[in-house]
Design a protein around this motif. Structure first.
Motif, PDB file in Angstrom:
ATOM      1  N   LYS A   3      -3.395  13.457   3.305  1.00  0.00           N
ATOM      2  CA  LYS A   3      -3.973  14.713   3.774  1.00  0.00           C
ATOM      3  C   LYS A   3      -3.059  15.910   3.493  1.00  0.00           C
ATOM      4  CE  LYS A   3      -6.036  17.021   7.673  1.00  0.00           C
ATOM      5  NZ  LYS A   3      -6.248  17.043   9.108  1.00  0.00           N
ATOM      6  N   CYS A   4      -1.799  15.838   3.928  1.00  0.00           N
ATOM      7  CA  CYS A   4      -0.929  17.016   3.819  1.00  0.00           C
ATOM      8  C   CYS A   4       0.065  16.939   2.666  1.00  0.00           C
ATOM      9  CB  CYS A   4      -0.182  17.258   5.129  1.00  0.00           C
ATOM     10  SG  CYS A   4       1.129  16.043   5.464  1.00  0.00           S
ATOM     11  N   GLY A   5       0.190  15.761   2.048  1.00  0.00           N
ATOM     12  CA  GLY A   5       1.099  15.621   0.928  1.00  0.00           C
ATOM     13  C   GLY A   5       2.552  15.406   1.314  1.00  0.00           C
ATOM     14  N   TYR A   6       2.833  15.212   2.592  1.00  0.00           N
ATOM     15  CA  TYR A   6       4.197  14.984   3.064  1.00  0.00           C
ATOM     16  C   TYR A   6       4.765  13.738   2.398  1.00  0.00           C
ATOM     17  CZ  TYR A   6       8.019  14.697   6.460  1.00  0.00           C
ATOM     18  OH  TYR A   6       9.247  14.660   7.068  1.00  0.00           O
ATOM     19  N   ASP A   7       5.958  13.859   1.843  1.00  0.00           N
ATOM     20  CA  ASP A   7       6.590  12.741   1.137  1.00  0.00           C
ATOM     21  C   ASP A   7       7.441  11.938   2.119  1.00  0.00           C
ATOM     22  OD1 ASP A   7       7.920  10.974  -0.493  1.00  0.00           O
ATOM     23  OD2 ASP A   7       8.624  12.495  -1.912  1.00  0.00           O
ATOM     24  N   LEU A   8       6.934  10.774   2.501  1.00  0.00           N
ATOM     25  CA  LEU A   8       7.629   9.922   3.461  1.00  0.00           C
ATOM     26  C   LEU A   8       8.704   9.049   2.810  1.00  0.00           C
ATOM     27  CD1 LEU A   8       4.381   9.025   5.319  1.00  0.00           C
ATOM     28  CD2 LEU A   8       6.306  10.189   6.387  1.00  0.00           C
ATOM     29  N   THR A   9       8.873   9.129   1.501  1.00  0.00           N
ATOM     30  CA  THR A   9       9.865   8.285   0.818  1.00  0.00           C
ATOM     31  C   THR A   9      11.239   8.935   0.746  1.00  0.00           C
ATOM     32  OG1 THR A   9       9.379   9.190  -1.370  1.00  0.00           O
ATOM     33  CG2 THR A   9       8.071   7.294  -0.643  1.00  0.00           C
ATOM     34  N   LYS A  10      11.369  10.176   1.125  1.00  0.00           N
ATOM     35  CA  LYS A  10      12.638  10.894   0.983  1.00  0.00           C
ATOM     36  C   LYS A  10      13.705  10.435   1.964  1.00  0.00           C
ATOM     37  CE  LYS A  10      10.665  15.201  -0.669  1.00  0.00           C
ATOM     38  NZ  LYS A  10      10.490  16.623  -0.390  1.00  0.00           N
ATOM     39  N   TYR A  11      13.328   9.654   2.928  1.00  0.00           N
ATOM     40  CA  TYR A  11      14.245   9.319   4.003  1.00  0.00           C
ATOM     41  C   TYR A  11      14.763   7.905   3.879  1.00  0.00           C
ATOM     42  CZ  TYR A  11      12.269  13.623   5.469  1.00  0.00           C
ATOM     43  OH  TYR A  11      11.871  14.922   5.479  1.00  0.00           O
ATOM     44  N   PRO A  12      15.989   7.663   4.337  1.00  0.00           N
ATOM     45  CA  PRO A  12      16.620   6.353   4.158  1.00  0.00           C
ATOM     46  C   PRO A  12      15.924   5.200   4.870  1.00  0.00           C
ATOM     47  CG  PRO A  12      17.985   7.806   5.499  1.00  0.00           C
ATOM     48  CD  PRO A  12      16.854   8.627   4.974  1.00  0.00           C
ATOM     49  N   ALA A  13      15.041   5.478   5.842  1.00  0.00           N
ATOM     50  CA  ALA A  13      14.357   4.390   6.535  1.00  0.00           C
ATOM     51  C   ALA A  13      13.419   3.630   5.600  1.00  0.00           C
ATOM     52  CB  ALA A  13      13.585   4.923   7.733  1.00  0.00           C
ATOM     53  N   TRP A  14      12.968   4.281   4.517  1.00  0.00           N
ATOM     54  CA  TRP A  14      12.123   3.582   3.535  1.00  0.00           C
ATOM     55  C   TRP A  14      13.025   2.897   2.540  1.00  0.00           C
ATOM     56  CZ3 TRP A  14       8.077   1.090   2.243  1.00  0.00           C
ATOM     57  CH2 TRP A  14       7.767   0.852   0.921  1.00  0.00           C
ATOM     58  N   ASP A  15      12.985   1.558   2.547  1.00  0.00           N
ATOM     59  CA  ASP A  15      13.857   0.806   1.653  1.00  0.00           C
ATOM     60  C   ASP A  15      13.091   0.086   0.557  1.00  0.00           C
ATOM     61  OD1 ASP A  15      12.622  -1.167   3.076  1.00  0.00           O
ATOM     62  OD2 ASP A  15      14.436  -1.910   4.040  1.00  0.00           O
ATOM     63  N   GLY A  16      11.800   0.372   0.430  1.00  0.00           N
ATOM     64  CA  GLY A  16      11.005  -0.241  -0.619  1.00  0.00           C
ATOM     65  C   GLY A  16      10.541  -1.649  -0.317  1.00  0.00           C
ATOM     66  N   MET A  59       0.832  -1.191   0.000  1.00  0.00           N
ATOM     67  CA  MET A  59       0.000   0.000   0.000  1.00  0.00           C
ATOM     68  C   MET A  59       0.880   1.259   0.000  1.00  0.00           C
ATOM     69  SD  MET A  59      -3.075   1.354   0.011  1.00  0.00           S
ATOM     70  CE  MET A  59      -4.011  -0.131   0.174  1.00  0.00           C
ATOM     71  N   PHE A  60       1.900   1.266   0.845  1.00  0.00           N
ATOM     72  CA  PHE A  60       2.793   2.423   0.919  1.00  0.00           C
ATOM     73  C   PHE A  60       3.420   2.703  -0.446  1.00  0.00           C
ATOM     74  CE2 PHE A  60       6.785   4.589   1.797  1.00  0.00           C
ATOM     75  CZ  PHE A  60       6.420   5.521   2.751  1.00  0.00           C
ATOM     76  N   LYS A  61       3.899   1.642  -1.073  1.00  0.00           N
ATOM     77  CA  LYS A  61       4.545   1.792  -2.378  1.00  0.00           C
ATOM     78  C   LYS A  61       3.542   2.214  -3.446  1.00  0.00           C
ATOM     79  CE  LYS A  61       8.090  -0.544  -5.045  1.00  0.00           C
ATOM     80  NZ  LYS A  61       8.856  -1.786  -5.200  1.00  0.00           N
ATOM     81  N   GLU A  62       2.348   1.617  -3.429  1.00  0.00           N
ATOM     82  CA  GLU A  62       1.311   1.968  -4.408  1.00  0.00           C
ATOM     83  C   GLU A  62       0.919   3.436  -4.307  1.00  0.00           C
ATOM     84  OE1 GLU A  62      -2.102  -0.501  -3.813  1.00  0.00           O
ATOM     85  OE2 GLU A  62      -0.949  -2.345  -4.108  1.00  0.00           O
ATOM     86  N   ARG A  63       0.837   3.945  -3.090  1.00  0.00           N
ATOM     87  CA  ARG A  63       0.433   5.337  -2.868  1.00  0.00           C
ATOM     88  C   ARG A  63       1.630   6.283  -2.877  1.00  0.00           C
ATOM     89  NH1 ARG A  63      -5.002   4.562  -0.609  1.00  0.00           N
ATOM     90  NH2 ARG A  63      -5.639   2.803  -1.857  1.00  0.00           N
ATOM     91  N   LYS A  64       2.784   5.741  -3.275  1.00  0.00           N
ATOM     92  CA  LYS A  64       4.023   6.497  -3.441  1.00  0.00           C
ATOM     93  C   LYS A  64       4.499   7.168  -2.153  1.00  0.00           C
ATOM     94  CE  LYS A  64       3.168   7.415  -8.358  1.00  0.00           C
ATOM     95  NZ  LYS A  64       2.858   6.113  -8.688  1.00  0.00           N
ATOM     96  N   GLY A  65       4.049   6.648  -1.002  1.00  0.00           N
ATOM     97  CA  GLY A  65       4.518   7.134   0.291  1.00  0.00           C
ATOM     98  C   GLY A  65       4.148   8.568   0.605  1.00  0.00           C
ATOM     99  N   ILE A  66       3.085   9.054  -0.007  1.00  0.00           N
ATOM    100  CA  ILE A  66       2.650  10.441   0.190  1.00  0.00           C
ATOM    101  C   ILE A  66       1.459  10.462   1.147  1.00  0.00           C
ATOM    102  CG2 ILE A  66       1.769  12.523  -0.948  1.00  0.00           C
ATOM    103  CD1 ILE A  66       4.617  11.770  -1.820  1.00  0.00           C
ATOM    104  N   CYS A  67       1.528  11.326   2.160  1.00  0.00           N
ATOM    105  CA  CYS A  67       0.404  11.480   3.083  1.00  0.00           C
ATOM    106  C   CYS A  67      -0.799  11.988   2.301  1.00  0.00           C
ATOM    107  CB  CYS A  67       0.757  12.456   4.203  1.00  0.00           C
ATOM    108  SG  CYS A  67      -0.628  12.816   5.300  1.00  0.00           S
TER     109      CYS A  67
END
Length: 99
Positions: free
Chosen positions: A11-24, A1-9
């Protein structure tokens, strides 16, 4: 789900994929700590109000800040919904509240 929704919140559009903790990794749990902000797989229509638990159309990715705000609003809506949609002790419903 996270990957399908491109890691974007949603509601606010915050991009949660920019950080190294997300490894796909698609096996990630529904909540994951990412550089001070976590993400949550949220039910758009709360389960307590009849929302589908497993339907992907009822899921959205929210950052922890937006999830806390939505949860606070949802709690009030759930209480009102239950009051109007669940029968009282006499078995009578008080009315209806749309979700």
């Amino acid at each position: 789900m996270f990957k399908e929704r491109k890691g974007i919140c949603a509601k606010c559009g915050y991009d949660l994929t920019k950080y190294p903790a997300w490894d796909g990794d698609p096996r990630l749990p529904t909540s994951r700590f990412i550089q001070g902000r976590s993400w949550v797989l949220d039910h758009i229509v709360p389960i307590a109000m009849g929302g589908a638990m497993w339907d992907p159309q009822n899921h959205q990715i929210l950052c922890e800040i937006c999830n806390k705000e939505k949860t606070a609003k949802d709690l009030g809506k759930i209480a009102q919904w239950k009051k109007l949609n669940l029968p009282d002790a006499s078995g009578t419903k008080q009315g209806t509240l749309e979700v």
